[in-house]
Design an enzyme around this catalytic site. Structure first.
Site, short mmCIF file in Angstrom:
data_model
loop_
_atom_site.label_atom_id
_atom_site.label_comp_id
_atom_site.label_asym_id
_atom_site.label_seq_id
_atom_site.Cartn_x
_atom_site.Cartn_y
_atom_site.Cartn_z
CG HIS A 168 -1.97 -1.05 1.16
ND1 HIS A 168 -3.30 -0.76 0.96
CD2 HIS A 168 -1.90 -2.40 1.21
CE1 HIS A 168 -4.00 -1.88 0.92
NE2 HIS A 168 -3.18 -2.90 1.06
CG ASP A 377 0.17 9.36 0.98
OD1 ASP A 377 0.14 8.15 1.28
OD2 ASP A 377 -0.57 10.21 1.49
#
Ligand code: F6P
Length: 483
Positions: A168, A377
């Site tokens: 992720h 991110d």
């Protein structure tokens, strides 16, 4: 409800560091379950609840063994962590070694051999528990950086399983990854999977390059060839959200009413700006608050006309770097409010708290400008949630180039979060854009988020996993690879 050993087995098993719910023991000894923090749970929970599967993960308590149970149709299989496990595997190796290393070393990663040993031990525990839960020839989907050794450990005991892995967070450039003393073990751990998924093509390419250079396997485009004939497929699968679910929440009259209340409580300013992040040093909060403060002191923004709401969800509070960040942010907010505010008009409303989805949807409805400016991110689901909630086709998204979401949300006001002047210019542009311009950008982003939702992400990944490794079959080579 307690479960027998046979009730426990499932054809689809997700393995993640956390269960979708955390066990909380209150002062009076009573126990309740709360939704776990973070994007992973937000993304996977709707998929798994619709699938009759099992979820193996930590229940958030320390030193407690909790029996498996069923929660709204999903079998939850808790994995216990002791105090030493939490310190070594979770706070240490996962969140003070891998987390900063994989996020461009925005904080210095710490390398400790005891943390590594703990990571190995806990990964083995997750693999053992999963081996007990997965049905013969079942599908196991391992999630994220905390469990990178699980695919290989699991394959050793259960070669019948089809194993997928999804990361992720970003997978770092080769130059940074090579700092890791245990780099080869991590690569070999991941190669236990049949399909290894990353958020972006760059992460997938970094992984393949490292496998060639560090482990010495032959590779061709997205395929790794292991000795003995097994192949591993590597590909990007940008994750998303339950777009419809969020839009439905935002369309409820209660959400509209709550959004108006929020604006009224802020003094009905012309512009409400919003940031919602886990309180994490990768999220770029100081930079964005400083940029906003400078716009006020430069006279470009009138403090009576703009309010910034920053929600900072508590996270990893025992890790040193997170404690330092919290102090820094709170000092910065205090300084900016003290020097720039008026009575009843603090420029920044800072909320160190987490909120249910209903309140988040109301906040998204209340915000004219959503500010998502991480330094790095993996994806950033908040950006997508904002877009899903703007069914009125208005509102501006200011988005860091260094969030995975920037690849898909091209019509956002994209910024380099390290460039404070660029950030200031983007905030002003977003605040002053015409409704026509905002509508044009938001419509395009909404199409993207509606078409590529979490259901599609999961079904694409699982279909590919079943294709590259059919049941009872030998792994197939991708059609693009000549035999
Ligand atoms: O996506 C990154 C991630 O670490 C997830 O694995 C996790 O669910 C989320 O952030 C929250 O982190 P933590 O479980 O450490 O609170």
């Amino acid at each position: 409800m307690a479960l027998s050993a046979t009730d426990l087995t499932a054809g689809l098993v997700v393995v993640a560091n956390r269960l979708p719910v955390d066990r909380v023991v209150h002062h009076d000894g009573s126990v309740s379950w709360q939704r776990s923090p973070g994007g992973l749970v937000t993304a996977l929970e709707p998929v798994m609840r619709g699938n009759d599967g099992a979820w193996v993960g930590w229940h958030g308590g320390v030193g407690e063994t909790v029996e498996p149970f069923v929660d709204e149709g999903l079998t939850l299989v808790p994995v216990p962590l002791s105090t030493e496990d939490v310190e070594g595997y979770y706070e240490g190796f996962s969140n003070a070694t891998l987390w900063p290393l994989y996020h461009d070393v925005v904080a210095p990663p710490q390398f400790h051999r005891e943390w590594w040993n703990s990571y190995v031990r806990v990964n083995q525990r997750f693999a053992n528990r999963t081996a007990e839960v997965a049905e013969q020839d079942g599908v196991v989907w391992v999630q994220d950086y905390q469990l990178q050794l699980v695919p290989a450990m699991l394959r050793l005991h259960r070669p019948d399983l089809r194993i997928g892995f999804f990361l992720h967070i970003p997978f770092p450039p080769t130059e940074l990854f090579q700092q890791l003393p245990w780099r080869r073990q991590i690569l070999e751990g991941l190669l236990g999977a049949d399909l290894v998924g990353f958020q972006l093509p760059g992460g997938a390419a970094n992984f393949v390059r490292l496998v060639r250079a560090r482990v010495g396997h032959k590779t061709h485009r997205d395929t790794v060839f292991l000795p003995g004939g097994r192949v591993v497929t590597v590909a990007p699968y940008p994750i998303s959200i339950d777009s419809q679910g969020f839009e439905q929440l935002a369309r409820r009259p209660e959400a509209e009413q709550r959004a108006q209340e929020i604006r009224a409580d802020l003094g009905n300013p012309r512009t409400v700006l919003l940031g919602i992040d886990r309180l994490d040093y990768t999220k770029g909060m100081p930079q964005r608050l400083r940029a906003f403060g400078e716009l006020i002191s430069d006279g470009k923004i009138d403090v009576n006309e703009a309010a910034f709401v920053q929600v900072a969800t508590p996270s990893r509070e025992r890790v040193g770097q997170y404690q330092v960040l919290r102090d820094d942010i709170e000092r910065l907010v205090g300084r900016l409010n003290g020097s720039l505010g008026r009575i009843g008009r603090p420029p920044i409303t800072y909320l160190h708290s987490s909120y249910p989805r209903e309140e988040m949807a109301a906040l998204y409805r209340a915000a004219d400008v959503m500010v998502v400016t991480p330094l790095r991110d993996g994806m950033n689901l908040v950006a997508k949630e904002y877009v899903a909630c703007r069914f009125t086709e208005d509102g501006a998204l200011v988005l860091s180039e260094f969030a995975g979401a920037a690849d898909e949300l091209r019509q956002a006001y994209q910024v380099n979060p390290y460039d404070i002047n660029g950030l200031k210019a983007a905030l002003l542009e977003a605040m002053n854009a015409s409704p026509r311009e905002l509508g044009r950008r938001m419509r395009a982003m909404r199409r993207q988020v509606a078409d590529n939702d979490i259901g599609r992400w999961a079904s694409t990944f699982l279909a590919e996993l079943r294709r590259v490794r059919p049941p009872h079959g030998k792994p197939t080579r991708p059609s693009s690879v000549a035999s």
